[in-house]
Enzyme design. Structure first.
Site, mmCIF file in Angstrom:
data_model
loop_
_atom_site.group_PDB
_atom_site.id
_atom_site.type_symbol
_atom_site.label_atom_id
_atom_site.label_comp_id
_atom_site.label_asym_id
_atom_site.label_seq_id
_atom_site.Cartn_x
_atom_site.Cartn_y
_atom_site.Cartn_z
ATOM 1 N N ARG A 21 5.414 7.580 9.356
ATOM 2 C CA ARG A 21 6.451 7.581 8.309
ATOM 3 C C ARG A 21 6.457 8.932 7.593
ATOM 4 O O ARG A 21 7.509 9.417 7.181
ATOM 5 C CB ARG A 21 6.189 6.475 7.298
ATOM 6 C CG ARG A 21 6.453 5.098 7.852
ATOM 7 C CD ARG A 21 7.605 4.478 7.087
ATOM 8 N NE ARG A 21 8.155 3.368 7.814
ATOM 9 C CZ ARG A 21 8.079 2.113 7.424
ATOM 10 N NH1 ARG A 21 7.464 1.820 6.299
ATOM 11 N NH2 ARG A 21 8.650 1.164 8.132
ATOM 12 N N ASP A 70 8.401 -8.256 3.881
ATOM 13 C CA ASP A 70 8.255 -9.683 4.185
ATOM 14 C C ASP A 70 8.212 -10.467 2.880
ATOM 15 O O ASP A 70 8.039 -9.891 1.811
ATOM 16 C CB ASP A 70 7.025 -9.958 5.073
ATOM 17 C CG ASP A 70 5.816 -9.163 4.676
ATOM 18 O OD1 ASP A 70 5.637 -8.042 5.194
ATOM 19 O OD2 ASP A 70 5.070 -9.643 3.811
HETATM 20 N N1 HPA Z 1 0.012 -8.435 2.336
HETATM 21 C C1 HPA Z 1 -0.590 -7.274 2.054
HETATM 22 N N2 HPA Z 1 0.027 -6.104 2.187
HETATM 23 C C2 HPA Z 1 1.291 -6.089 2.624
HETATM 24 C C3 HPA Z 1 1.974 -7.270 2.936
HETATM 25 C C4 HPA Z 1 1.297 -8.493 2.763
HETATM 26 O O1 HPA Z 1 1.841 -9.566 3.014
HETATM 27 N N3 HPA Z 1 3.223 -6.917 3.364
HETATM 28 C C5 HPA Z 1 3.297 -5.567 3.295
HETATM 29 N N4 HPA Z 1 2.123 -5.060 2.854
#
Ligand code: HPA
Length: 236
Positions: free
Chosen positions: A25, A205
């Site tokens: 990235r 997410d």
């Molecule tokens: N947990 C920890 N770190 C993260 C998550 C998660 O669900 N998603 C993106 N970084």
């Protein structure tokens, strides 16, 4: 001069730096957003670049995942290379029903389950790692000006990505917006060395809804976040 983890010579890293977790990235940002970007390090494949953005020198470097990893890089960036403004640009798991996938989360503070705070302050003080207010307010202005959907508040930097024991309900009840793995260290080091730090993330997410972004959605929302971070970091 170099360090065990960074091949840059003094002066090769700008005072302003963006910090994604993923070194690729960092490469993407250097290639797509900076002008005249030059790679200064690839030690352990943690790539770092310096270029300019709207005429202002800016660096971008990966940090790896988790508090021990980011703490090494950030410590050296501040102490050895004189970096003064640091903005983490990452992804997070959203823990709040008002946050949609791809929204931007701006970390006003970073709670943590890491031993980091205890190791520094001992058992009787729960230090609160917070964002630099000036960078935070400028980030909010930029996100508003760009018409982006964002939320500002407390997040948690956890030590375990796979954690069946974490009490998400309690964290939600106390207003924690999202989970990630690095920001508490960034804010604590910034406090220790009196420099400015901020972190923002895209929600990749959703822990309550069980959803996650497609690769393409990640890329678009990532671009929006990077433009917010760059338009913030170049300001005086
Ligand atoms: N947990 C920890 N770190 C993260 C998550 C998660 O669900 N998603 C993106 N970084």
């Amino acid at each position: 001069m170099s360090t065990p983890h960074n091949a840059a010579d003094k002066g090769e890293i700008a005072e302003r730096i963006l910090l994604p977790g993923d070194p690729l990235r960092a490469k993407f940002i250097a290639e797509n957003f900076l002008e005249n970007a030059r790679q200064y390090s690839s030690v352990r494949n943690i790539l770092g670049f310096t270029g300019t953005y709207r005429g202002v020198p800016v660096s971008v470097q990966g940090t790896g995942m988790g508090i021990p990893s980011i703490a090494i890089y950030v410590h050296e960036l501040i102490r050895e290379y004189g970096v003064k403004k640091l903005i983490r640009v990452g992804t997070c798991g959203a823990m709040h029903n008002d946050i949609q996938l791809r929204d931007i989360v701006i970390a006003q503070a970073a709670s943590t389950d890491s031993s980091l705070i205890r190791n520094i302050f001992g058992p009787s003080i729960n230090f609160a790692p917070i964002a630099d207010f000036d960078l935070l307010s400028k980030t909010v202005e930029q996100a508003k000006a760009k018409g982006l959907s964002f939320k500002v508040g407390n997040i948690i930097s956890v030590d375990r990505f796979y954690d069946d024991d974490i009490d998400n309900d309690r964290l939600c009840k106390y207003g924690i917006l999202a989970v990630e793995m690095e920001t508490a260290a960034l804010y604590t080091l910034a406090a220790q060395f009196h420099v400015q730090a901020m972190a923002l993330f895209t929600a990749s997410d959703h822990l309550l809804k069980g959803e996650s972004c497609s690769a393409e959605e990640r890329q678009t929302s990532f671009r929006e976040m990077i433009s917010v971070a760059l338009d913030t970091i170049i300001q005086d």
